[in-house]
Design an enzyme around this catalytic site. Structure first.
Site, PDB file in Angstrom:
ATOM      1  N   GLU A 167     -20.021   6.938   3.593  1.00 16.83           N
ATOM      2  CA  GLU A 167     -19.272   6.802   2.467  1.00 16.83           C
ATOM      3  C   GLU A 167     -19.831   5.779   1.492  1.00 16.83           C
ATOM      4  O   GLU A 167     -19.438   6.207   0.435  1.00 16.83           O
ATOM      5  CB  GLU A 167     -17.769   6.950   2.756  1.00 16.83           C
ATOM      6  CG  GLU A 167     -17.426   5.152   3.254  1.00 16.83           C
ATOM      7  CD  GLU A 167     -17.314   5.049   4.698  1.00 16.83           C
ATOM      8  OE1 GLU A 167     -18.201   5.972   5.421  1.00 16.83           O
ATOM      9  OE2 GLU A 167     -16.653   4.311   5.355  1.00 16.83           O
ATOM     10  N   CYS A 184     -17.519   5.309  12.424  1.00 16.75           N
ATOM     11  CA  CYS A 184     -17.438   4.044  12.888  1.00 16.75           C
ATOM     12  C   CYS A 184     -16.536   4.295  14.136  1.00 16.75           C
ATOM     13  O   CYS A 184     -16.581   4.620  15.174  1.00 16.75           O
ATOM     14  CB  CYS A 184     -17.424   3.019  11.875  1.00 16.75           C
ATOM     15  SG  CYS A 184     -17.940   1.373  12.460  1.00 16.75           S
ATOM     16  N   HIS A 242     -21.441   3.986   8.204  1.00 18.54           N
ATOM     17  CA  HIS A 242     -20.328   4.572   7.201  1.00 18.54           C
ATOM     18  C   HIS A 242     -21.059   5.212   6.035  1.00 18.54           C
ATOM     19  O   HIS A 242     -21.515   4.586   5.210  1.00 18.54           O
ATOM     20  CB  HIS A 242     -19.691   3.202   6.483  1.00 18.54           C
ATOM     21  CG  HIS A 242     -18.763   2.602   7.427  1.00 18.54           C
ATOM     22  ND1 HIS A 242     -17.327   2.718   7.717  1.00 18.54           N
ATOM     23  CD2 HIS A 242     -19.002   1.696   8.345  1.00 18.54           C
ATOM     24  CE1 HIS A 242     -16.781   1.955   8.407  1.00 18.54           C
ATOM     25  NE2 HIS A 242     -17.812   1.255   8.860  1.00 18.54           N
TER      26      HIS A 242
END
Ligand code: GLN
Length: 600
Positions: A527, A398, A525
């Protein structure tokens, strides 16, 4: 529907969230379908505007909900996808009740905490518990509810009252209360002290909640006489008292509970004893042991703003861990405060400057995570420059991707003023710009949020290969700014490749430097969707590249060999079919990832 309520006593930070998730894992291993709800008694309607400094990271869900980080634990542990409504806050409940009052739904009544707020809480729980979150149809069997805060907090009072009523409403055999408490050991005498737990159970009972189970945090297993004392004073059967003693990593907790027969006790309380099977936790146990056994390090610098609080980057840390375990490496994270890399720090605090650069220069790979505001941005740009010029594996997430683009524009296109309009609105070379649909006046929930599709445009890119050569991936977003579409051509001509774009083709989603061993930035993102047994492809790429082993994870043929030689492979199985964007064939995929490689 059966409910397991997890409350906490004595002190905060006992690992209530991990306990609740581990109970979920154990019940899932018994063959039950599990969902979860987190109650946060604060007034914010969601976690979106809360500083990671205060509260840890903001977790983002598929539906764009910005929620408490504990929901991340649930998603990772239970491999489920929650909705924004699975996070209840005082603010949300009041907003709901006040909106009803304005509509006139209360028919002239005085609207009060009891019964209107408490009823709204109970209705919310019942409604949300029924939402399927595991890809199957119909409601789950058990909903694990975690009540944030500590028993006795003023702000959780309406929730306690509501939950007391709720336990009565759903009836005996459908509700199990697990109270997580602390049994401290006084160093001088080495004795396990029960008084704090006694007090907190007394508090709980005084508020109308009766614990079925005590889960006691302590450094070592509770002595038998300590358990007896707790049973006697807290009126909880001896076999319903468990110790959550210190373990090398949190993946051990489900087994710890199983060894103490927590599944039998919970299923007895919930009248499920006849249908649950013996839980199989082999995957969890072997992963927990494997993780504790790894010793060859992979060093990753996380260059961020909130480096003093690792919870601020919890999902990034977990995703790095999942990928490292997949590569059979011991993860070592060097937290590099971005500000300390900047020239100004060299003048003001030369020691911090030297220390930060020494850390950065000692790592195998660099990760620049997401972020907001201009503090540390120049330091992040310097970290991206260092990684690009020295061919160190780099992953920008990001804001991390945005700084990589700014750095490239400055260094390679020689646009020295290049910047994001977030940090320098008057820049002559705005390579990152505000997205037209954002709001400049309202911060809460106005970003481009949640699951969006990124379509691979460069077929042979590293990221496409890492994602198993899928046509598109579906990852979660949280941003207001984007790569300036007017500058894309220029950047591309200079050697930056935009490997994936959104469905309009105008919004850049993944950037890569083909000339670099591993230099990738993602606007999304990744993650948030990483799981213990299903490492996120981009994180896996970063870790593998940092170990000099990128080809093994990019090439399906050798990936197979590589993974077999490192232990059994776990293929993604429960993929869901997703409607493809215009002009693309339907693609089956799981969590937006590829045909699964990786880890156990
Ligand atoms: N501040 C940047 C934006 O809003 C990046 C956000 C992020 O990293 N999550 O676009």
């Amino acid at each position: 529907m059966k409910y397991v309520l997890v409350t906490g006593g004595v002190v905060s930070g006992l690992g209530k969230g991990v306990t609740a998730s581990s109970i979920g894992v154990l019940l899932k291993a018994c063959g039950l379908r599990v969902t979860s709800i987190k109650i946060d008694p604060y007034l914010n309607t969601d976690a979106g505007t809360m500083s990671p400094f205060e509260h840890g990271e903001v977790f983002v869900l598929d539906d764009g909900g910005e929620v408490d980080l504990d929901l991340g634990n649930y998603e990772r542990f239970l491999d489920i996808k929650l909705t924004r409504d699975n996070n209840i806050t005082t603010g949300k409940i009041y907003q709901h009740v006040i909106a009803k009052e304005r509509k006139g739904d209360y028919l002239g009544k005085t609207v009060q905490v009891v019964p209107h707020i408490t009823d709204a809480i109970q209705e919310w729980i019942e409604r949300v518990a029924a939402i399927p979150v595991d890809g199957e149809e119909g409601p789950a069997d058990v909903c694990v509810i975690e009540l944030g805060g500590t028993i006795g907090d003023i702000e959780s009072a309406p929730f306690i009252e509501a939950l007391g009523q709720f336990s009565y409403r759903v009836g005996h055999g459908n509700f199990c209360l697990v109270h997580v408490s602390l049994v401290p050991v006084l160093n001088v005498v080495g004795e396990q002290k029960t008084k704090p737990t006694q007090h907190s159970v007394r508090g709980l009972r005084g508020l109308g909640l009766i614990p079925d189970i005590l889960a006691c945090r302590s450094t070592k297993a509770l002595e038998e006489n300590v358990k007896e004392k707790l049973a006697q004073f807290c009126h909880v059967p001896l076999e319903n008292i468990f110790t959550l003693y210190d373990v090398p990593n949190i993946w051990h907790i489900p087994r710890l509970l199983k060894d103490q027969k927590a599944h039998l006790v919970i299923s007895k309380v919930l009248n499920l004893a006849s249908i649950v099977k013996e839980p199989s936790l082999e995957e969890w146990t072997s992963r927990a042991e494997l993780c504790a056994d790894l010793h060859v390090p992979v060093r990753i610098a996380v260059v961020g703003k909130y480096t003093s609080l690792s919870d601020a980057y919890l999902s990034v840390l977990k995703a790095l861990l999942h990928a490292s375990v997949a590569c059979r490496k011991k993860l070592v994270v060097d937290w590099v405060p971005a500000c300390d890399l900047e020239k100004e720090t060299e003048k003001e605090n030369p020691n911090a400057y030297k220390a930060a650069w020494k850390l950065l220069k000692g790592v195998d790979g660099v990760l620049v995570p997401g972020g907001f505001g201009d503090r540390g941005v120049e330091g992040k740009i310097l970290a991206a420059k260092y990684a690009r010029e020295n061919k160190i594996p780099f992953l920008g997430i990001c804001l991390g991707m945005q700084v990589a683009v700014i750095e490239f524009a400055r260094s390679v296109l020689c646009l020295h003023d290049a910047n994001s309009t977030e940090f320098k609105p008057e820049t002559k070379h705005p390579c990152i710009v505000f997205m037209p649909e954002g709001s400049r006046t309202h911060m809460g929930g106005t970003m481009r949020l949640g699951s969006r599709i990124s379509i691979f445009s460069a077929k042979h890119s590293k990221s496409a290969k890492l994602y198993g050569n899928q046509t598109f991936v579906d990852e979660r977003h949280r941003h207001r700014y984007e790569v300036n579409p007017d500058m894309v051509e220029r950047l591309e001509k200079a050697g930056l490749s935009f490997a994936a774009k959104d469905e309009t083709g105008k919004r850049m989603e993944i950037v890569e430097l083909p000339s670099h061993p591993f230099f990738i930035g993602a606007q999304f993102h990744p993650e948030y969707k990483s799981r213990p047994g299903k490492a996120s492809p981009l994180f896996l790429g970063l870790i593998a590249a940092s170990c000099g082993d990128l080809d093994s994870v990019m090439n399906p043929a050798s990936a197979h060999q590589y993974l077999i030689s490192n232990g059994p492979r776990n293929v993604f199985v429960n993929g869901t079919s997703k409607k493809a964007p215009n002009g693309l064939a339907d693609v089956r995929h799981n969590n937006g990832y590829s045909n699964g490689h990786y880890t156990r």
